[in-house]
Design an enzyme around this catalytic site. Structure first.
Site, PDB file in Angstrom:
ATOM      1  N   LYS A   1      24.985  27.753 109.569  1.00  0.00           N
ATOM      2  CA  LYS A   1      25.629  27.107 108.581  1.00  0.00           C
ATOM      3  C   LYS A   1      24.519  26.614 107.683  1.00  0.00           C
ATOM      4  O   LYS A   1      23.651  26.311 107.887  1.00  0.00           O
ATOM      5  CB  LYS A   1      26.437  26.112 109.178  1.00  0.00           C
ATOM      6  CG  LYS A   1      27.764  26.222 109.671  1.00  0.00           C
ATOM      7  CD  LYS A   1      28.548  25.292 110.442  1.00  0.00           C
ATOM      8  CE  LYS A   1      29.741  25.654 110.966  1.00  0.00           C
ATOM      9  NZ  LYS A   1      30.358  24.576 111.812  1.00  0.00           N
TER      10      LYS A   1
ATOM     11  N   ASP B   1      17.452  29.073 118.083  1.00  0.00           N
ATOM     12  CA  ASP B   1      18.520  28.745 117.877  1.00  0.00           C
ATOM     13  C   ASP B   1      18.816  29.202 116.315  1.00  0.00           C
ATOM     14  O   ASP B   1      17.998  28.536 115.431  1.00  0.00           O
ATOM     15  CB  ASP B   1      18.809  27.345 118.026  1.00  0.00           C
ATOM     16  CG  ASP B   1      18.989  26.898 119.606  1.00  0.00           C
ATOM     17  OD1 ASP B   1      19.390  27.859 120.297  1.00  0.00           O
ATOM     18  OD2 ASP B   1      18.809  25.802 119.929  1.00  0.00           O
TER      19      ASP B   1
ATOM     20  N   GLU C   1      10.582  23.001 125.899  1.00  0.00           N
ATOM     21  CA  GLU C   1      12.171  23.184 125.750  1.00  0.00           C
ATOM     22  C   GLU C   1      12.950  21.962 125.952  1.00  0.00           C
ATOM     23  O   GLU C   1      12.704  21.089 126.564  1.00  0.00           O
ATOM     24  CB  GLU C   1      12.321  24.135 127.147  1.00  0.00           C
ATOM     25  CG  GLU C   1      13.818  24.565 127.425  1.00  0.00           C
ATOM     26  CD  GLU C   1      14.789  25.055 126.464  1.00  0.00           C
ATOM     27  OE1 GLU C   1      14.424  26.102 126.045  1.00  0.00           O
ATOM     28  OE2 GLU C   1      15.537  24.674 125.889  1.00  0.00           O
TER      29      GLU C   1
ATOM     30  N   ASP D   1      17.359  38.322 117.280  1.00  0.00           N
ATOM     31  CA  ASP D   1      18.896  39.133 117.110  1.00  0.00           C
ATOM     32  C   ASP D   1      19.304  38.761 115.431  1.00  0.00           C
ATOM     33  O   ASP D   1      20.171  39.624 115.048  1.00  0.00           O
ATOM     34  CB  ASP D   1      19.832  39.120 118.070  1.00  0.00           C
ATOM     35  CG  ASP D   1      20.236  37.736 117.934  1.00  0.00           C
ATOM     36  OD1 ASP D   1      19.446  36.762 118.357  1.00  0.00           O
ATOM     37  OD2 ASP D   1      21.510  37.320 117.557  1.00  0.00           O
TER      38      ASP D   1
ATOM     39  N   GLU E   1       4.809  28.524 124.123  1.00  0.00           N
ATOM     40  CA  GLU E   1       6.231  29.189 123.889  1.00  0.00           C
ATOM     41  C   GLU E   1       7.032  27.883 123.640  1.00  0.00           C
ATOM     42  O   GLU E   1       7.070  27.134 124.284  1.00  0.00           O
ATOM     43  CB  GLU E   1       6.698  29.993 125.161  1.00  0.00           C
ATOM     44  CG  GLU E   1       7.982  30.530 124.913  1.00  0.00           C
ATOM     45  CD  GLU E   1       8.713  31.404 126.133  1.00  0.00           C
ATOM     46  OE1 GLU E   1       7.884  31.527 127.135  1.00  0.00           O
ATOM     47  OE2 GLU E   1       9.769  31.910 125.938  1.00  0.00           O
TER      48      GLU E   1
HETATM   49  C1  LIG Z   1      18.836  30.576 121.922  1.00  0.00           C
HETATM   50  S1  LIG Z   1      17.956  29.722 123.428  1.00  0.00           S
HETATM   51  C2  LIG Z   1      16.711  31.028 123.550  1.00  0.00           C
HETATM   52  C3  LIG Z   1      16.183  30.861 125.153  1.00  0.00           C
HETATM   53  C4  LIG Z   1      15.213  31.750 125.431  1.00  0.00           C
HETATM   54  N1  LIG Z   1      14.101  31.889 124.468  1.00  0.00           N
HETATM   55  C5  LIG Z   1      15.634  33.093 125.603  1.00  0.00           C
HETATM   56  O1  LIG Z   1      15.350  34.160 124.800  1.00  0.00           O
HETATM   57  O2  LIG Z   1      16.584  33.483 126.533  1.00  0.00           O
HETATM   58  C6  LIG Z   1      16.932  28.879 122.217  1.00  0.00           C
HETATM   59  C7  LIG Z   1      16.367  27.788 122.907  1.00  0.00           C
HETATM   60  O3  LIG Z   1      15.588  26.990 122.204  1.00  0.00           O
HETATM   61  C8  LIG Z   1      15.559  25.411 122.562  1.00  0.00           C
HETATM   62  N2  LIG Z   1      15.132  24.693 121.691  1.00  0.00           N
HETATM   63  C9  LIG Z   1      15.978  24.398 120.444  1.00  0.00           C
HETATM   64  N3  LIG Z   1      14.800  23.772 119.448  1.00  0.00           N
HETATM   65  C10 LIG Z   1      13.896  23.393 120.129  1.00  0.00           C
HETATM   66  C11 LIG Z   1      12.729  22.737 120.062  1.00  0.00           C
HETATM   67  N4  LIG Z   1      12.858  22.103 118.825  1.00  0.00           N
HETATM   68  N5  LIG Z   1      11.773  22.660 120.908  1.00  0.00           N
HETATM   69  C12 LIG Z   1      11.775  23.257 122.004  1.00  0.00           C
HETATM   70  N6  LIG Z   1      12.980  23.963 122.353  1.00  0.00           N
HETATM   71  C13 LIG Z   1      13.763  24.111 121.528  1.00  0.00           C
HETATM   72  C14 LIG Z   1      17.031  25.402 123.208  1.00  0.00           C
HETATM   73  O4  LIG Z   1      17.075  24.320 123.989  1.00  0.00           O
HETATM   74  C15 LIG Z   1      17.297  26.822 123.810  1.00  0.00           C
HETATM   75  O5  LIG Z   1      17.161  26.671 125.210  1.00  0.00           O
END
Ligand SMILES: C[S@@+](CC[C@H](N)C(=O)[O-])C[C@H]1O[C@@H](n2cnc3c(N)ncnc32)[C@H](O)[C@@H]1O
Length: 334
Positions: free
Chosen positions: A109, A105, A55, A141, A29
């Site tokens: 932009k 994420d 993460e 979303d 994940e």
């Molecule tokens: C918008 S949050 C969603 C978190 C979770 N999946 C949820 O649905 O609640 C996106 C997460 O991806 C992590 N993230 C972003 N780029 C990543 C990467 N290259 N490797 C691991 N985690 C990453 C961020 O730190 C963040 O916690």
């Protein structure tokens, strides 16, 4: 269990990471956030698959570790690491059943599009690490990101896209609930690997456990150099913040930040900052005067550094600087 990058092998194996359950499907994940997905989703299997989570946020990592512990899930590892190098270097080809990405994420932009995880390059890497029939599961979303991911999957040439309903647990993550409260709904796709392209890993290696040998041999893999001699005194001015940029597709940046003298022996230690793609390491390089007058320049063990081309270049940059101060090279091992 929480694993640091140095705890992995490159490549690693399910048999080593999950010795009690080596034959179970293996799920990665990416961006598990506060870790709500897996404890719930794992219950939909009669035997919980082996789980690896990547993460970037340390706070999220601790929350997720607590949730896994509370759920009594033992065949799960979490790491505070960017997913791409972890997938490329630690996960062997043809090994994962599923890669889960919930609410990545979106980087909305246009100038930040490069930061998006689900690029064609990522899909090719993912397909190379998935077993036949394995899939990347995306729930988001963000409509524009969703369409972007579908386009990139097609561009990769090794993925078939199946749109459908998300797993129930993906609708109960922190971000799923956040967007539902705002009245937004989620889209879901299974990106199924149709081909396993060759995507090599192998730029990372282990810091061997053995201690400093007296004679450094050619086979020793810890980056090092031996100097025939080095002037007794030299100025550290002009040393700090030397930047070295690497060539090629995965350029690295090395900055020698500072140097610290040992109070116990004739040695000083240099702190170097090394950036390679998504991987950043701060490493220590020891410079030790040995009986007989030779000088050993060697990557320090402290902090469990991962030996990368950039880390080797840091040892090289320091060696070059010592040579500029009057050092004479006997042997280079990086
Ligand atoms: C918008 S949050 C969603 C978190 C979770 N999946 C949820 O649905 O609640 C996106 C997460 O991806 C992590 N993230 C972003 N780029 C990543 C990467 N290259 N490797 C691991 N985690 C990453 C961020 O730190 C963040 O916690």
């Amino acid at each position: 269990m929480i694993l640091r990058l140095g705890d992995f092998h490159f490549p690693d194996s399910a048999a080593r990471l999950y010795p009690s359950t080596p034959g179970r499907p293996w799920v990665l994940e990416v961006g598990f956030g506060d870790g709500r997905f897996w404890p719930q989703h794992a219950q939909t299997f009669s035997e919980a698959p082996n789980y690896l989570g990547a993460e970037l946020s340390g706070v999220s990592l601790l929350k997720a570790a607590n949730r896994l512990r509370a759920a009594g899930i033992s065949n799960a590892h979490l790491s505070k690491l960017p997913a791409t190098p972890l997938l490329r270097e630690a996960v062997p080809p043809d090994s994962l059943s599923t890669i889960v990405v919930n609410f990545p994420d979106p980087w909305p932009k246009a100038e930040h599009e490069d930061h998006r995880l689900l690029s064609a390059a990522f899909f090719r890497l993912a397909a190379s690490r998935l077993k036949p029939g394995g899939a990347v599961l995306l729930t988001t979303d963000h409509d524009e990101y969703f369409e972007f991911a579908c386009r990139e999957a097609q561009l990769s040439g090794v993925i078939r896209t199946e749109r459908g309903a998300p797993p129930d647990a993906a609708l109960h993550t922190k971000y799923a609930l956040k967007w539902q409260n705002l009245g937004l709904s989620a889209q879901h796709a299974r990106f199924v690997g149709t081909e396993q392209p060759e995507v090599p890993g192998g730029t990372l290696s282990h810091y061997p456990d053995q201690d400093l040998p007296d004679q450094i041999s050619q086979e020793n893999t810890v980056p090092h150099a031996v100097l025939e001699s080095l002037p007794a005194e030299f100025e550290f001015q002009g040393f700090s913040r030397q930047a070295v940029r690497g060539p090629g597709q995965e350029p690295y940046t090395v900055v020698l930040l500072d140097a610290y003298r040992s109070v116990r022996r004739d040695e000083f230690t240099v702190l170097a900052h090394v950036v390679e793609g998504e991987l950043t390491q701060e490493v220590l390089i020891n410079v030790t005067r040995r009986p007989g007058g030779t000088v050993l320049v060697r990557l320090g063990k402290f902090g469990g550094p991962i030996i990368t081309p950039g880390v080797k270049a840091a040892v090289g940059a320091l060696t070059d600087w010592l040579v500029s101060q009057g050092g004479v090279v006997r042997h280079l091992g990086y």
